[in-house]
Scaffold this active site. Sequence first.
Site, PDB file in Angstrom:
ATOM      1  CD  GLN A  32      41.394  49.239  37.697  1.00 19.29           C
ATOM      2  OE1 GLN A  32      42.562  48.971  37.438  1.00 19.29           O
ATOM      3  NE2 GLN A  32      40.433  48.331  37.714  1.00 19.29           N
ATOM      4  NE  ARG A  77      39.400  35.928  30.619  1.00 22.04           N
ATOM      5  CZ  ARG A  77      39.111  34.945  31.472  1.00 22.04           C
ATOM      6  NH1 ARG A  77      39.961  33.933  31.620  1.00 22.04           N
ATOM      7  NH2 ARG A  77      38.002  34.970  32.182  1.00 22.04           N
ATOM      8  CE1 TYR A  81      47.337  45.650  42.178  1.00 22.74           C
ATOM      9  CE2 TYR A  81      45.052  45.090  41.706  1.00 22.74           C
ATOM     10  CZ  TYR A  81      46.392  45.066  41.357  1.00 22.74           C
ATOM     11  OH  TYR A  81      46.795  44.440  40.208  1.00 22.74           O
TER      12      TYR A  81
END
Length: 412
Positions: A106, A355, A181
Amino acid sequence: MSNNALSSIEQAFTPLQIGPLLLKNRFIKSATNEGMSPQGVPSRQLVEFHAAMAAGGAALTTVAYCAVSADGCTLPSQIRLDRATLPHLRVLTDAVHAAGGAVSAQITHGGCFTFTKVEGKRRPLSASGGFNKIGLMSGQFFKRAMGSTDMQRIAEDFAEGARLAREAGFDAVEIHMGHGYLLSQFISPLYNRRRDEYGGSLANRMRFPRQVLRQVLDAVGDDLAVICKFSMTDGVRAGNRPEDGVEIARHLAEEGAHMLVLSAGMNAESITTMFGSSFPPENRAVVTNPIMKAAMYLQQLAEKPRDFSELYLLKYARQVRSAVNIPLAYLGGLTSADGVNTLISEGFEAMALGRVLIHDPTWVNQLRDGSMTRSGCTACNRCVAMMYTEGGTSCVLGKPGDPLLNSMPAAG
């Protein structure tokens, strides 16, 4: 047997072509902050973390937050994609390949969403200048609007980061365009107040992110899958709405992205939109950094409590699915075989899991052999704060990360 004759679960275990990359199935480990790169150096714990995802059945595992520039790191322990990290990243990619999976880097730049001060730079970059609310905790009270020279440099940094990822053995890169971001700061009207050709309309706000995507595609698009992750909605007033998310997807598809990862929310303003549920007070107890502890406290005061529900972003993802004709990876609360059936039947090519795989990296294999249909993950969100512990990100219901392995460089 044709795909039409297969059950949804069986289809989830058929190959998927993403640009030049053929995945063995439709399950992707999404990027989640690992906390496993002390001083920016990938650790042996990071290698084991991602190799376990591949061994557990995920076709593609994503290494989170690889900064493309020295001024692009959000935290001191974030990976910087440069020549110094290549030997360590090569150990990681080799381990994932040996475990039967593919691996994505990423690539990102934090812009003004940073808690790291860069020597010689007083103001972090962003779409627009002025007061920097994110910098209140780290003493970076103001941000600087990027000019054309800044944009050219950062776009080339993304392209060079992708080339370095290719050299390190990665199979894909994921350009992070969401969650607040730098590229998200251009896309979102919450941050972008420009009055030139890079501000105003959504088409203008997409101009720089599209430039970055184009340069990355030109650099590695024949060799690596080029994926874009973005927020379908900012989840906050004055930010992008779901209908804007549909248009963002159209822009990225038009520019040639090989796949889109459908996320939502902003790190500072709407983190419950991103995670689908509130963060527990216990998270602050394991965070030793006073800046992050204070930020988490203020965040919990600002957002309304929310309970988790499976596939909590599906209503937004459906709108994107109906608008574009490229592979889409659904992200947001997939926890069961029934959820897989729903996503496959509604035409999503891939499923990104965070998760659930932190809780149990073998869940995909167990889903395939029928030994488990529902994850034991409770969506408590306590794994998010575990990245600040010595062992890095782990599920509080299982074995914590190994502090010793996390202190050892991957190539050491």
